[in-house]
Design an enzyme around this catalytic site. Sequence first.
Site, mmCIF file in Angstrom:
data_model
loop_
_atom_site.group_PDB
_atom_site.id
_atom_site.type_symbol
_atom_site.label_atom_id
_atom_site.label_comp_id
_atom_site.label_asym_id
_atom_site.label_seq_id
_atom_site.Cartn_x
_atom_site.Cartn_y
_atom_site.Cartn_z
ATOM 1 N N ASP A 98 50.189 -28.158 -16.006
ATOM 2 C CA ASP A 98 50.648 -29.384 -15.354
ATOM 3 C C ASP A 98 51.410 -29.056 -14.078
ATOM 4 O OD1 ASP A 98 51.068 -32.068 -15.006
ATOM 5 O OD2 ASP A 98 52.583 -32.269 -16.582
ATOM 6 N N GLY A 99 51.317 -29.959 -13.109
ATOM 7 C CA GLY A 99 52.136 -29.824 -11.901
ATOM 8 C C GLY A 99 51.376 -29.463 -10.636
ATOM 9 N N ARG A 112 52.357 -32.052 -7.930
ATOM 10 C CA ARG A 112 53.729 -31.862 -7.423
ATOM 11 C C ARG A 112 53.837 -30.611 -6.568
ATOM 12 N NH1 ARG A 112 56.158 -32.538 -13.071
ATOM 13 N NH2 ARG A 112 53.930 -32.687 -13.487
ATOM 14 N N HIS A 118 45.159 -28.434 -6.861
ATOM 15 C CA HIS A 118 44.182 -28.118 -7.922
ATOM 16 C C HIS A 118 43.494 -26.776 -7.632
ATOM 17 C CE1 HIS A 118 44.909 -31.802 -9.921
ATOM 18 N NE2 HIS A 118 44.323 -32.582 -9.035
ATOM 19 N N ASN A 137 42.427 -38.452 -17.816
ATOM 20 C CA ASN A 137 42.173 -38.057 -16.426
ATOM 21 C C ASN A 137 40.991 -38.785 -15.785
ATOM 22 O OD1 ASN A 137 43.158 -34.557 -16.872
ATOM 23 N ND2 ASN A 137 44.376 -36.305 -16.214
ATOM 24 N N ARG A 166 41.834 -41.278 -13.007
ATOM 25 C CA ARG A 166 42.314 -40.896 -11.670
ATOM 26 C C ARG A 166 41.326 -41.370 -10.605
ATOM 27 N NH1 ARG A 166 45.629 -35.232 -11.905
ATOM 28 N NH2 ARG A 166 46.947 -35.886 -13.611
ATOM 29 N N SER A 176 51.283 -34.768 -24.983
ATOM 30 C CA SER A 176 50.232 -35.489 -24.261
ATOM 31 C C SER A 176 48.851 -35.453 -24.911
ATOM 32 C CB SER A 176 50.126 -34.970 -22.821
ATOM 33 O OG SER A 176 51.319 -35.214 -22.134
HETATM 34 C C1 FPP Z 1 47.676 -31.081 -13.837
HETATM 35 O O1 FPP Z 1 48.145 -31.290 -12.574
HETATM 36 C C2 FPP Z 1 46.396 -30.452 -13.913
HETATM 37 C C3 FPP Z 1 45.172 -31.057 -14.228
HETATM 38 C C4 FPP Z 1 44.786 -32.423 -13.950
HETATM 39 C C5 FPP Z 1 44.157 -30.287 -14.913
HETATM 40 C C6 FPP Z 1 44.091 -28.823 -14.648
HETATM 41 C C7 FPP Z 1 43.139 -28.480 -13.602
HETATM 42 C C8 FPP Z 1 43.136 -27.297 -12.951
HETATM 43 C C9 FPP Z 1 44.095 -26.216 -13.255
HETATM 44 C C10 FPP Z 1 42.158 -27.069 -11.872
HETATM 45 C C11 FPP Z 1 40.882 -26.423 -12.173
HETATM 46 C C12 FPP Z 1 40.565 -26.089 -13.584
HETATM 47 C C13 FPP Z 1 39.718 -25.109 -13.948
HETATM 48 C C14 FPP Z 1 39.442 -24.843 -15.377
HETATM 49 C C15 FPP Z 1 39.053 -24.265 -12.959
HETATM 50 P P1 FPP Z 1 48.495 -32.770 -12.163
HETATM 51 O O2 FPP Z 1 47.472 -33.223 -11.168
HETATM 52 O O3 FPP Z 1 48.642 -33.641 -13.347
HETATM 53 O O4 FPP Z 1 49.893 -32.539 -11.476
HETATM 54 P P2 FPP Z 1 51.045 -33.623 -11.232
HETATM 55 O O5 FPP Z 1 51.491 -34.096 -12.594
HETATM 56 O O6 FPP Z 1 52.094 -32.828 -10.528
HETATM 57 O O7 FPP Z 1 50.455 -34.712 -10.382
#
Ligand code: FPP
Length: 245
Positions: free
Chosen positions: A18-19, A22, A35, A66, A69, A194
């Site tokens: 996560d994150g 951010r 990402h 997700n 989104r 979650s």
């Molecule tokens: C959370 O960050 C992450 C995700 C939505 C999923 C994880 C995806 C990756 C690590 C990218 C690619 C994956 C692979 C397997 C190659 P967020 O967008 O929820 O962060 P935030 O809460 O700070 O907005």
Amino acid sequence: MERIDETRLPNHIAIIMDGNGRWARKNALRRLAGHRKGADSVRNVVRSCRRLGIKFLTLYAFSVENWQRPEAEVSALMSLLEDYLRSELQEMNDKDIRLMTIGDVDRFPGKTRKVLLNTVEKTSKNSGMILTLALSYGGRDEIVESVKKVVRDIKEGRIKESDITRENFSNYLYTSDIPDPDLLIRTSGEYRVSNFLLWQLAYAELYFTDILWPDFSEESLFDAVADYQKRERRFGLISDQLSVD
Ligand code: FPP
């Protein structure tokens, strides 16, 4: 790596990554850049776990939630996943890593599904480490799906209601071939599960860190494993009942 006792490693590590968003904001970048950097962390953590000798690694890569989104972000995540799988296939085979997925992969676009199934198939003989990507995954959906399968088995006479136990219910979950996680890591300072592996996390040690996923390094992984090794896992028993090693 000196601070890790290699004889007491968690057999199965699960991670809520996560994150990314951010991290991007903090660095004045677009979410997609977060990402992308997150995908680099995936690559690094898979390598580190393999090197350390972890047998099962499960990553929460895309939740059922997700899908809500913005479409552009969803399709960027799909492309990232495809690129990741294409670029890692060779290394997975060199390092004896088998890819598996859990979740409703049928919801994925045909192109992404094809790359996924191809990687799963081409790595199916590997056994050094099982890397499981949770994709379009939701823990409650998984449990509901399992209950439906149980009902079907009863209706069609394969089993009786009294045959169902805690142990064999696990065989109906997406994770039937995978032991329960010993350690759950969640990044970015959120203290939630979650909807991830709700059944399977029953006895897992939970580890939360403020580090944002794109900044999660091998050192961060070792911190989590070292912390895990400081804990005593009692599974509801008292200390004296556990064998001393
Ligand atoms: C959370 O960050 C992450 C995700 C939505 C999923 C994880 C995806 C990756 C690590 C990218 C690619 C994956 C692979 C397997 C190659 P967020 O967008 O929820 O962060 P935030 O809460 O700070 O907005």
